[in-house]
Design an enzyme around this catalytic site. Structure first.
Site, PDB file in Angstrom:
ATOM      1  N   THR A  83      -5.273  -5.811  -4.374  1.00 29.71           N
ATOM      2  CA  THR A  83      -4.923  -7.178  -3.965  1.00 29.71           C
ATOM      3  C   THR A  83      -6.096  -7.746  -3.167  1.00 29.71           C
ATOM      4  O   THR A  83      -6.428  -7.224  -2.102  1.00 29.71           O
ATOM      5  CB  THR A  83      -3.652  -7.144  -3.091  1.00 29.71           C
ATOM      6  OG1 THR A  83      -2.625  -6.496  -3.844  1.00 29.71           O
ATOM      7  CG2 THR A  83      -3.211  -8.532  -2.689  1.00 29.71           C
ATOM      8  N   CYS A 125       2.097  -3.509   1.923  1.00 28.96           N
ATOM      9  CA  CYS A 125       1.703  -4.764   1.267  1.00 28.96           C
ATOM     10  C   CYS A 125       2.093  -6.022   2.034  1.00 28.96           C
ATOM     11  O   CYS A 125       1.238  -6.833   2.369  1.00 28.96           O
ATOM     12  CB  CYS A 125       2.330  -4.831  -0.121  1.00 28.96           C
ATOM     13  SG  CYS A 125       1.670  -3.583  -1.219  1.00 28.96           S
ATOM     14  N   LYS A 138      10.462   2.336   3.556  1.00 27.99           N
ATOM     15  CA  LYS A 138      11.574   2.152   2.629  1.00 27.99           C
ATOM     16  C   LYS A 138      11.919   3.520   2.063  1.00 27.99           C
ATOM     17  O   LYS A 138      11.135   4.462   2.221  1.00 27.99           O
ATOM     18  CB  LYS A 138      11.198   1.174   1.513  1.00 27.99           C
ATOM     19  CG  LYS A 138      10.058   1.676   0.636  1.00 27.99           C
ATOM     20  CD  LYS A 138       9.643   0.632  -0.352  1.00 27.99           C
ATOM     21  CE  LYS A 138      10.224   0.878  -1.700  1.00 27.99           C
ATOM     22  NZ  LYS A 138       9.765  -0.023  -2.729  1.00 27.99           N
TER      23      LYS A 138
END
Ligand code: NAD
Length: 470
Positions: free
Chosen positions: A122, A263, A324
């Site tokens: 990214t 992210c 997560k």
């Protein structure tokens, strides 16, 4: 197609293995000696469900191999993907492009023939064009075409996401790059994946805009949860109710302690900086960043308040440390600020995470006691905090938990427990956006108690959609 993937981390390893699985000949170049040694010994240095089997099947089939040197690996290569890290630059939030430009220089120096250089990392808008200038300057003898191919996979579901993506984005102005990437992704196109071809800048921006939009959705439902607590509404019902609107959709509407991970925090920060520098500030994204930062920082305070205003000398069990479930990734995990603050306030922390405890040791204070299992963590605890909703925790019986703990305080930051069952077991149970007593009323109307379902002419949808960033 012969492909080199530079970087064997969460994205490079998954993408490389998946590209090999769909028939390409892939070499993954990894510069970290520990990660490289593990890969050469057939060990997967990260946790991602299904990845070990995929890697071993494709290495055995001869389509996937690993290298730490570029020269041999790049001979006759059709495309080189950059999948190196782009963390936040310390101090200003810009994406740190040291690894991207470092890897591009190494690739340019090692190439012996023309190729396509693809950014999967990214990267800020404009990076592709800067890379084009760099490689043209370093290797005027070669035709190195540039493309942007941002990755949208989510850790924990990465293989499925790569193999069945909502879309593949290819940003390039080169017809050769378009043809090479079209050929690489042809097998995915056959299963009806949309392949979107854009200019470089648009592709780069699509990635940041997607992540920032999802971060905004999470932040919206988090604030809505706070409002629900004040006015006696249930965020479950509100999230479910708005998610049924197809213009909104049911995903990313589960409240929690604030988004974290590798992210969203860095990408929202980077987009904010890109927009400020372009003279078109994104006030919405700026607000999302500050609201989320405040939420994460304030979570420990909420826990302390639920513990009666002080945690000094208290034993607190923490279930789940990773940002997560189904990953070992601890980057920017909400557990980090929570655990640091609780320890600073005098708590003793007993933590358990199914796979993240190895990675957790670095960002967490030394005094954390890591437990073998849930029982060791909760045994004799004064309070329990659920930070990450691993499936294994959902099955915990409230009655069993009540017997195991000394105290009766449970702070469930992921709403994994049934509020009524926890209260009947004897707990002072605190969840997010679900005021006491409300769930009982709504449940009476449920088609299937405990599992909110909406049955429509188009099938059954549930509100348990994945609510997590990549
Ligand atoms: N993690 C995700 O879920 C995810 C999802 C979509 C996009 N992304 C983006 O993908 C990029 C990579 O993320 P990641 O999570 O895989 O990072 P990571 O840190 O896990 O992996 C990057 C790897 O590249 C290696 N590397 C760095 N420079 C190298 C070089 N010159 N040669 C060979 N290897 C080199 C590092 O040693 C590391 O193993 C980032 O830009 C990230 O924003 C990540």
């Amino acid at each position: 197609m012969r492909i080199a993937m530079i970087g064997g981390g969460y994205v490079g390893l998954v993408s490389g293995a998946c590209l090999a699985d769909i028939g390409n000949d892939v070499v993954i170049i990894e510069s970290d000696p520990r990660r490289y040694a593990a890969l050469c010994q057939g060990r997967i240095p990260i946790y991602e469900p299904g990845l070990d089997a995929l890697v071993s099947a494709n290495t055995a089939a001869g389509r996937l191999r690993f290298d730490s040197q570029l020269e041999n690996a790049l001979r006759g290569i059709d495309a080189v993907f950059l999948a190196v890290g782009t963390p936040s630059r310390r101090g200003d939030g810009h994406a740190d492009l040291t690894h991207v430009f470092g890897a591009a220089e190494q690739v340019a120096a090692a190439l012996s023939s023309s190729t396509v250089l693809v950014t999967k990392s990214t990267v800020p808008v404009g990076t592709g064009r800067r890379l084009a200038e760099l490689v043209a300057e370093l290797r005027p003898d070669l035709q190195i075409e540039i493309a942007s191919n941002p990755e949208f996979l989510r850790e924990g579901n990465a293989i499925e996401d790569f193999m069945r993506p909502d879309r593949v984005v290819i940003g390039t102005e080169s017809s050769r790059a378009r043809a090479v990437l079209g050929e690489i992704y042809r097998p995915l196109n056959l299963v009806k994946t949309s392949i979107l071809v854009t200019g470089l800048e648009s592709a780069e921006l699509i990635k940041y805009a997607s992540n920032s939009f999802l971060a905004m959705k999470i932040t919206f439902i988090n604030e809505m949860a706070d409002l629900c607590e004040k006015v006696g509404a249930s965020v479950r019902d509100v999230g479910y109710g708005i998610g049924l609107d197809q213009r909104i959709g049911p995903k990313f509407l589960e409240p929690g302690p604030g988004y974290g991970g590798s992210c969203f925090p860095k990408d929202t920060q980077a987009l904010m900086r890109i927009a400020q520098e372009a003279g078109a500030p994104l006030r919405l994204v700026e607000t999302v960043v500050s609201v989320n930062d405040a939420r994460k920082a304030g979570m420990a305070g909420r826990i302390i308040a639920h513990c009666g205003g002080s945690v000094r000398g208290k034993h607190i069990a923490v279930l789940g440390l990773t940002f997560k479930p189904d990953t070992d990734d601890m980057r920017d995990a909400p557990s980090i600020s929570i655990v640091h603050r609780l320890i600073a306030e005098g708590a003793h922390i007993r933590a358990f995470d199914p796979v993240g405890m190895g990675q957790a040791r670095e960002p967490l204070p030394e005094s954390v006691h890591y437990c073998r299992d849930v029982l060791e963590a909760v045994d004799g605890a004064d309070a329990l905090v659920v930070v990450t909703e691993w499936n294994a925790f959902r099955a915990i019986s409230p009655k069993w938990l009540f017997k195991a703990m000394r105290g009766n305080i449970v702070v469930d930051l992921r709403n994994i427990f049934d509020a009524e069952a926890m209260q009947s077991a004897g707990f002072a149970y605190h969840s997010i956006g679900r005021p006491v007593g409300h769930s009982r009323v709504m449940k009476a109307l449920d088609p299937a108690p405990g599992r909110r379902q909406h049955i429509s002419g188009h099938g059954v949808s549930t509100n348990a959609a994945a609510a997590h960033p990549c």
